[in-house]
Design an enzyme around this catalytic site. Structure first.
Site, PDB file in Angstrom:
ATOM      1  N   GLY A  26       0.838  -1.324   0.050  1.00 25.56           N
ATOM      2  CA  GLY A  26       0.022   0.154   0.038  1.00 25.56           C
ATOM      3  C   GLY A  26       0.812   1.199   0.058  1.00 25.56           C
ATOM      4  O   GLY A  26       0.647   2.371   0.616  1.00 25.56           O
ATOM      5  N   GLY A  29      -0.111   5.133   0.129  1.00 28.49           N
ATOM      6  CA  GLY A  29      -0.971   5.723   1.286  1.00 28.49           C
ATOM      7  C   GLY A  29      -0.446   6.711   2.001  1.00 28.49           C
ATOM      8  O   GLY A  29       0.948   7.040   1.789  1.00 28.49           O
ATOM      9  N   ALA A  32       2.090   5.107   4.591  1.00 28.17           N
ATOM     10  CA  ALA A  32       3.291   4.382   3.628  1.00 28.17           C
ATOM     11  C   ALA A  32       4.139   5.230   2.888  1.00 28.17           C
ATOM     12  O   ALA A  32       5.507   4.962   2.937  1.00 28.17           O
ATOM     13  CB  ALA A  32       2.291   3.642   2.850  1.00 28.17           C
ATOM     14  N   ALA A  99      -1.089  -1.622   4.101  1.00 30.19           N
ATOM     15  CA  ALA A  99      -2.187  -1.725   2.952  1.00 30.19           C
ATOM     16  C   ALA A  99      -3.518  -1.939   3.784  1.00 30.19           C
ATOM     17  O   ALA A  99      -3.651  -3.083   4.299  1.00 30.19           O
ATOM     18  CB  ALA A  99      -2.131  -2.307   1.810  1.00 30.19           C
ATOM     19  N   SER A 100      -4.380  -1.178   3.663  1.00 34.09           N
ATOM     20  CA  SER A 100      -5.877  -1.511   4.412  1.00 34.09           C
ATOM     21  C   SER A 100      -6.698  -0.339   4.257  1.00 34.09           C
ATOM     22  O   SER A 100      -6.111   0.827   4.421  1.00 34.09           O
ATOM     23  CB  SER A 100      -5.514  -1.852   6.028  1.00 34.09           C
ATOM     24  OG  SER A 100      -6.768  -2.283   6.435  1.00 34.09           O
ATOM     25  N   SER A 142      -3.644   0.225  14.374  1.00 32.22           N
ATOM     26  CA  SER A 142      -4.479   1.369  14.643  1.00 32.22           C
ATOM     27  C   SER A 142      -4.720   1.396  15.936  1.00 32.22           C
ATOM     28  O   SER A 142      -5.089   0.384  16.701  1.00 32.22           O
ATOM     29  CB  SER A 142      -5.664   1.766  13.851  1.00 32.22           C
ATOM     30  OG  SER A 142      -6.269   2.777  14.072  1.00 32.22           O
ATOM     31  N   LYS A 181      -9.789  -3.338  11.782  1.00 38.62           N
ATOM     32  CA  LYS A 181      -8.385  -3.335  12.317  1.00 38.62           C
ATOM     33  C   LYS A 181      -8.040  -4.306  13.414  1.00 38.62           C
ATOM     34  O   LYS A 181      -7.029  -4.928  13.583  1.00 38.62           O
ATOM     35  CB  LYS A 181      -8.084  -2.087  12.681  1.00 38.62           C
ATOM     36  CG  LYS A 181      -8.076  -0.886  11.774  1.00 38.62           C
ATOM     37  CD  LYS A 181      -7.224  -1.304  10.301  1.00 38.62           C
ATOM     38  CE  LYS A 181      -5.676  -0.896  10.795  1.00 38.62           C
ATOM     39  NZ  LYS A 181      -4.918  -1.196   9.461  1.00 38.62           N
ATOM     40  N   PRO A 204      -0.901   3.466  15.658  1.00 24.32           N
ATOM     41  CA  PRO A 204      -1.051   5.071  15.525  1.00 24.32           C
ATOM     42  C   PRO A 204      -2.309   5.534  15.629  1.00 24.32           C
ATOM     43  O   PRO A 204      -3.434   4.724  15.265  1.00 24.32           O
ATOM     44  CB  PRO A 204      -0.602   5.415  13.995  1.00 24.32           C
ATOM     45  CG  PRO A 204      -0.802   4.452  13.105  1.00 24.32           C
ATOM     46  CD  PRO A 204      -0.952   2.892  14.058  1.00 24.32           C
TER      47      PRO A 204
END
Length: 336
Positions: A26, A29, A32, A99-100, A142, A181, A204
């Site tokens: 990902g 993002g 990322a 990636a999500s 997260s 998540k 985070p």
């Protein structure tokens, strides 16, 4: 000295990645892209995955980074496609799985959030298991996988890495993003332990700071909403952490041999009024719209222990600097 000049000094001082190859899933993002930027500055060769390598919105900002021409290669990969990540991960020393999908309003939570988060994580970890070269995997989770509990957190609670969101509470409250998540992180720990994978998770909170990508992402959109007089979560208290600190925490989680388990990274609790006051002070020419419905605001407040991530060597950017750099970046990209 601002954060960006600090990072440019990093280029001269720390080349920990020389000769090492890592994968970032990902890669286009928000978080990322900063991970890729810092990895390149530290001398790593980066293999980044994107959904569509022909889409300039996903690739141009990455290919423009310092060192990208020599040390960045992009691969097409899809979270729901088995073996999709094999080529990108093959031969890598480490993998950052970021990636999500990030969204709080969905019509079909299973298809839009849960399947990509859960199946995607297992697909990536499967590729890591099959690649003998991979020594460590850093998964971007997260605080959404930490904070949703019954009874709800209160002002006397001190949140740390032992806190996990409760999937049943997430479902009952229709908190679909926290559910995605939480399920993904739980599945990742189970898979990693069952297959002998050295895994670290970074958790985070709402992340702000300058954007590298050309489009608005969910967490920075909260700042845009506040500028426009909205209170997106109808909350009296918000916490924001700087994207550059979050990206550095990921890299420190790789470079610190003793790093293990989860790392919560989140900012101090601030009232919505304090945040608006800072924005008015920083940008007196910006017309901050007034908010409505203050009396109805959610009062949820709690303490967060961030000592573990500080022990990795992450120093926190002051909120005022993060807000300033966020708004300047939004202005430069014509997003406000």
């Amino acid at each position: 000295m601002n954060k960006l000049s600090l990072h440019s000094k990093t280029k001269k001082r720390e080349m920990n990645g020389q000769g090492k190859v890592v994968c970032v899933t990902g890669a286009s993002g928000y978080i990322a892209s900063w991970i890729v930027k810092l990895l390149l500055l530290r001398g790593y060769t980066v293999k980044g995955t994107v959904r569509d390598p022909t889409d300039p919105k996903q690739t141009e900002h990455l290919l423009a980074l310092d060192g990208a021409k020599e040390s960045l290669k992009l691969f097409q990969a899809d979270l729901l496609e088995e073996c999709s990540f094999d080529q990108a991960i093959e031969g890598c020393d480490a993998v950052f799985h970021t990636a999500s999908p990030v969204k709080f309003t969905v019509t079909d939570p299973q298809t839009e959030l849960i399947d990509p988060a859960l199946k995607g994580t297992i697909n990536v970890l499967n590729a890591c298991k099959n690649a003998d070269s991979v020594k460590r995997v850093i998964v971007t989770s997260s605080t959404a996988a930490v904070l949703v509990r019954e009874p709800p957190l209160g002002p006397n609670d001190v949140v740390d890495e032992t806190f996990f969101s409760d999937p049943t509470t997430c479902m009952e409250t229709k908190f679909w993003y926290p559910l995605s998540k939480t399920l993904a992180e739980n599945a990742a720990w189970k898979f990693a332990k069952g297959n002998g994978i050295d895994m670290v998770a970074v958790n985070p909170g709402f992340t702000i700071g300058p954007l590298l990508q050309p489009i608005l992402n969910f967490s920075v959109e909260i700042i845009v909403d506040i500028l426009n007089g909205k209170n997106p979560f109808n909350s009296r208290y918000y916490r924001f952490v700087d994207v550059r600190d979050v990206a550095l925490a990921h890299i420190k989680a790789l470079e610190t041999p003793s790093a293990n388990g989860r790392y919560i990274i989140d900012g101090p609790s601030m009232t919505i009024d304090d945040i608006k006051e800072i924005l008015r002070e920083l940008f007196p020419d910006l017309c901050l719209a007034d908010m409505n419905g203050d009396s109805e605001m959610n009062e949820m407040n709690y303490k967060v222990c961030v000592e573990k991530v500080k022990n990795l060597g992450v120093e926190f950017t002051p909120l005022k600097s993060s807000l300033r750099d966020t708004v300047i970046s939004l202005q430069e990209k014509c997003l406000i």
